[in-house]
Design an enzyme around this catalytic site. Structure first.
Site, PDB file in Angstrom:
ATOM      1  N   CYS A   1      43.594  36.397  48.072  1.00 25.98           N
ATOM      2  CA  CYS A   1      44.351  36.634  49.208  1.00 25.98           C
ATOM      3  C   CYS A   1      44.067  38.044  49.680  1.00 25.98           C
ATOM      4  CB  CYS A   1      45.827  36.752  48.770  1.00 25.98           C
ATOM      5  SG  CYS A   1      47.057  37.042  50.314  1.00 25.98           S
TER       6      CYS A   1
ATOM      7  N   CYS B   1      46.857  40.271  51.124  1.00 29.85           N
ATOM      8  CA  CYS B   1      47.556  40.915  49.998  1.00 29.85           C
ATOM      9  C   CYS B   1      46.807  42.047  49.191  1.00 29.85           C
ATOM     10  CB  CYS B   1      47.986  39.741  48.832  1.00 29.85           C
ATOM     11  SG  CYS B   1      48.373  38.063  49.453  1.00 29.85           S
ATOM     12  N   ASP B   2      45.455  41.984  49.186  1.00 35.36           N
ATOM     13  CA  ASP B   2      44.701  42.741  48.243  1.00 35.36           C
ATOM     14  C   ASP B   2      43.661  43.471  49.131  1.00 35.36           C
ATOM     15  OD1 ASP B   2      46.279  41.695  46.111  1.00 35.36           O
ATOM     16  OD2 ASP B   2      44.918  40.393  45.718  1.00 35.36           O
TER      17      ASP B   2
END
Length: 313
Positions: free
Chosen positions: A138, A141-142
C-alpha cells in the site's frame, strides 16, 4: 457435524477496522453482537507496522496495537469476540444460517460481512521476510516513510500506475517493474507514468530477490528476454499486483462484481439479501484504507439496527 445452535440478532464476520467498528456501534445499541475473527484476527493491519494516517493517533501506532485497541473498545460495550472461521452459510431464508468451524450453527437476524481482502504477493521468501521492513502492498499507507528515497513498485494496472504516481510525488525515484512489454493500465494512466521524469519503467522485468537483512536495501531483478540480472539500490519495495476479497464463501447468495467484491446499494451497506450487510475491503476496491473501512463498519451497524427496528415494528 454441527453440535450447537445459537440465535443472535447481529453476527459480524471478520475483525478488521470495519468489523470492530460495526461491533462498537451494534453493542452500544444494545444488539449484543457476536464477532468471529476469522483466520487473521485484526485483518491486514496486523501485518502492518507504523500506521500514521489514522486520526486520533498523533504519534502514530503499530497496526497490531491499533487493532487491539479496537477489539478492547468493542468488548467494553459487550461484544463477544470469538476466534473461529465461518465454514458455511445459508442465506436462502431468515434467520440466516452460518456454520462456524463445522461445529457451531448460528441463526442470525442480521449478518455484517467484514471479511476484508488480501493483497496478492509475488511469493518469494525475501518479500515475506521483509514485509513491514520496507516491503508494502500500500503506497498510500506507507509511501510517507520513504520520502526523498528511491523505491520500486511491481505492477502494470491502473492501481500500480496510481501508486507509482503517488510515490513519485514524495520519493526521489520510482522504478516500475513490469514483466511484459506492455501495461494493462488505461491509456491515460500509462501516459501519466511514462511522462513522469521521476518514474523509470523497466519492461520485461521480474523480481529475483529483495535485498537486505533487517530492512530493504535493494532489489535484484532480471530481464526475462535477455536473461540479464542487475541490482537496484532502493529502500522501499511496493507490490501492486492486486487484491483478492475474502468473499468466496458467500458467492452462492451474494451479488458480487467480476473480481469478487460484494455489491452494495449505493449510499448504504445493504446487499441483495435482506438483513445481510457488507462493509470494509470486502466491498471497497477503491479506497482500501483503515479509516474508510471503519466508516463503512459504522454504516453497516446503523443499517442493521434500522433493519431490526423495522422488523419489530
Amino acid at each position: 457435524m454441527t453440535t450447537t445452535v445459537e440465535k443472535l440478532k447481529v453476527l459480524i464476520i471478520g475483525s478488521g477496522p470495519a468489523g470492530y467498528t460495526a461491533a462498537i456501534y451494534a453493542s452500544r445499541a444494545g444488539l449484543n453482537p457476536v464477532l468471529y475473527t476469522g483466520a487473521q484476527p485484526g485483518g491486514q493491519l496486523t501485518i502492518t507496522t507504523d500506521v500514521e494516517n489514522y486520526p486520533g493517533y498523533p504519534g502514530g501506532v503499530q497496526g497490531p496495537e491499533m487493532m487491539e485497541d479496537f477489539r478492547k473498545q468493542a468488548e467494553r460495550f459487550g461484544t463477544q469476540v470469538r476466534y473461529g472461521m465461518v465454514t458455511k452459510v445459508d442465506f436462502s431464508a431468515r434467520p440466516h444460517k452460518v456454520i462456524v468451524d463445522d461445529q457451531v450453527e448460528i441463526h442470525a437476524e442480521t449478518i455484517i460481512i467484514s471479511t476484508g481482502a488480501s493483497a496478492k504477493w509475488l511469493g518469494i521468501e525475501s518479500e515475506e521476510r521483509l514485509n513491514g521492513k520496507g516491503v508494502s502492498a500500500c503506497a498510500v499507507c506507507d509511501g510517507f516513510f520513504f520520502r526523498g528515497q528511491d523505491v520500486a513498485i511491481v505492477g502494470a494496472g491502473d492501481t500500480a500506475c496510481e501508486e507509482a504516481s503517488y510515490l513519485a510525488n514524495i520519493c526521489s525515484k520510482v522504478y516500475m517493474l513490469i514483466r511484459r512489454d506492455e501495461m494493462r493500465a488505461s491509456q491515460i494512466m500509462q501516459k501519466r507514468v511514462l511522462n513522469n521524469p521521476k518514474i523509470e519503467v523497466l519492461w520485461n522485468t521480474e523480481t529475483e530477490e529483495i535485498l537486505g537483512d533487517e530492512e530493504v536495501t535493494g532489489v535484484r531483478v532480471y530481464n526475462n528476454q535477455t536473461k540479464e540480472s542487475k541490482e537496484l539500490a532502493i529502500s522501499g519495495f511496493f507490490v501492486a499486483i492486486g487484491h483478492e476479497p475474502n468473499t468466496g464463501i458467500f458467492k452462492e447468495f451474494i451479488d458480487m462484481d467480476e473480481s469478487g467484491y460484494i455489491k452494495t446499494l449505493p449510499g448504504s451497506t445493504k446487499t441483495n439479501i435482506e438483513g445481510v450487510f457488507a462493509c470494509g475491503d470486502a466491498q471497497d476496491h477503491i479506497y482500501r484504507q483503515a479509516v474508510t473501512a471503519a466508516g463503512t463498519g459504522c454504516m453497516a451497524a446503523l443499517d442493521a439496527e434500522r433493519f431490526l427496528a423495522a422488523q419489530e415494528s
